[in-house]
Design an enzyme around this catalytic site. Structure first.
Site, PDB file in Angstrom:
ATOM      1  CD  GLU A   1      -1.937   2.241   1.704  1.00  0.00           C
ATOM      2  OE1 GLU A   1      -1.753   3.227   0.932  1.00  0.00           O
ATOM      3  OE2 GLU A   1      -1.950   2.335   2.934  1.00  0.00           O
TER       4      GLU A   1
ATOM      5  CB  CYS B   1      -1.508   7.059   1.414  1.00  0.00           C
ATOM      6  SG  CYS B   1      -2.705   6.009   2.268  1.00  0.00           S
TER       7      CYS B   1
END
Length: 477
Positions: free
Chosen positions: A250, A284
């Site tokens: 990720e 993010c």
């Protein structure tokens, strides 16, 4: 300051690094010393993995009810000890209290979901062409799982990279960011107090660039879960391929938020503020590029700038505070370089663009040129750029022009436009009339392209963290 030196957590015990070396963990408010921690080397990595492998031989046979009970107990302890964890998140990584509390609630949900997953490991009865045979398949744990976690949500990611591995009968070695090691060590105590057996969960602290390759390449590590930058993620991906390991990544994002002319501007504005400036943009899923249809563009930009300038930048323990300090000098330099480069190349600085101590003012830019670094790269700070568009088709084209593909949002009252965008945008997660920053324990969380490889969720993890075994029983010749 946490005055006592903090050791590694290996085999259910606090142990010093074999080298006797230490490193400092700084409070990002003023870079004052927050804690001193053992600095692990390759020998310590091996010790942690060996402890996890030894524990795996018995832990793999633990009952689902045992694993369920340990994880539920961990969730209960996290709730009871939430004030301590909130204080850690505030002081170690500069979390405003609202963000810290959200980490607690999300982590509790992850633990509870993992507890429920312990009873979802099912196999199959398979058809067979052999007379007198029963053919079945079962799922079995992999072994030692390595987790490498970031600084920005150390509690969430520390729990995410450990709860489902533990739920499925695997053991864990966690390497946290050197900017957030203490929170991860506190997770170790949480799990130990919850009854998770010694050696099932281990923590090594130190610099990832020094020991990360050793952990990833260790022959007893069967899967690596990573959350962090795209550059490091690609390195880990290559190593896992070289050594034949499973991997989930990720990584970064350059997430688009689209506002069409028929959108509810109040909701779009609230989502843009949250998406751009929560935890000072160090997320993010941040909304780092906003595309607004021209009829409402000027109004939206004016309102976004007014909202950004009014965001609280006070005491991190004040619920009104939204903007905290940027985590490190390296990241502060990155933000400033991105903004300076954009302005030098013609961007208009509409609001912000200056420092208040280690806090960067919420910043909105317009007219950012394509050759600016900020146009295409993740800044990871409280900075967003707004661009005018003429249609949903243009929004879709611009959104897909990025090599990143973590998440995206669109605000509109036109269902056809919304679904067209949702179906065609290259992103792992899409939200219609909602912020880019969203997460739940059971959903397939992850991106495409430079944003990730593989997914995180209870359902996906049940498959990724186990391996099939085919078993036959011949009962009649």
């Amino acid at each position: 300051m946490n005055s006592d030196p903090h050791l590694l957590w290996i085999g259910g015990q606090s142990v010093p690094a074999s080298s006797g070396e230490w490193f400092d963990d700084l409070n990002p408010i003023d870079d004052s010393l927050y804690a001193t921690l053992s600095k692990a080397n390759a020998q310590d990595v091996d010790s942690a993995v060996c402890a996890a492998q030894t524990a795996f031989e018995s832990y793999r046979n633990s009952l689902p009810s045992d694993r369920e009970g340990w994880l539920i107990r961990a969730a209960e302890l996290l709730i009871a000890q939430s004030d301590e964890f909130v204080a850690l998140l505030i002081d170690e990584v500069g979390s405003p209290i609202s963000k810290a509390r959200k980490e607690i609630s999300t982590s509790v949900g992850l633990l509870r979901a993992a507890a429920g997953a312990t009873r979802q490991l099912s196999g199959k009865t398979l058809p067979t062409n052999v007379p007198g045979r029963i053919s079945i398949s079962t799922r079995q744990p992999l072994g030692v799982i390595a987790g490498i976690t970031p600084f920005n949500v150390p509690l969430i990611k520390g729990i995410k990279h450990s709860a489902m591995p533990l739920a499925t009968g695997n053991t864990v070695v966690l390497l946290p960011s050197e900017l957030a090691p203490l929170t991860t060590l506190r997770i170790a105590k949480l799990f130990s107090d919850a009854g998770i057996p010694d050696g099932a969960f281990n923590v090594i602290t130190g610099n990832g660039y020094e020991i990360g390759d050793t952990l990833v390449s260790h022959p007893d590590v069967k899967l690596v879960g990573f959350t962090g930058s795209t550059t490091v993620g690609n390195r880990i991906h290559a190593l896992c391929g070289q050594h034949g390991k499973r991997v989930t990544l990720e990584m970064g994002g350059k997430n688009p938020l689209v506002v069409l002319k028929d959108a509810d501007l109040d909701k779009a504005l609230s989502a843009s503020v949250l998406g751009s400036f929560l935890y000072q943009g160090q997320i993010c899923m941040a909304s780092s590029r906003i595309y607004v249809e021209r009829p409402v563009y000027d109004t939206f930009v004016d309102r976004l700038c007014a909202a950004a300038s009014g965001l609280g930048r006070g005491d991190l323990r004040d619920p009104k505070t939204m903007i905290g300090p940027i985590i490190s000098s390296r990241q502060r330099n990155r933000i400033q370089q991105h903004v300076n480069d954009a302005v030098t190349k013609g961007a208009a600085l509409r609001v912000g663009g200056d420092w208040e101590g280690h806090r960067y003012q919420p910043t909105v830019l317009t007219d950012v040129s394509e050759d600016a670094t900020l146009f295409g790269e993740e800044t990871f700070g409280p900075v967003t750029a707004v661009y005018p568009i003429d249609s949903v088709h243009e929004a879709l084209r611009l959104a897909n022009a990025s090599p990143y593909g973590l998440c995206a949002s669109i605000f509109t009252s036109d269902l056809q436009s919304a679904m067209q965008f949702a179906q065609q945008v290259q992103a792992g997660m899409v939200h219609i009339n909602g912020a880019t920053i969203q997460e739940e324990p059971h959903v397939p969380f992850g991106g495409v392209g430079n944003s990730g490889f593989g997914l995180e969720s209870t359902d996906v993890d049940l498959a990724d963290l186990t391996q099939w075994k085919w078993i036959t029983v011949q009962y009649d010749e």
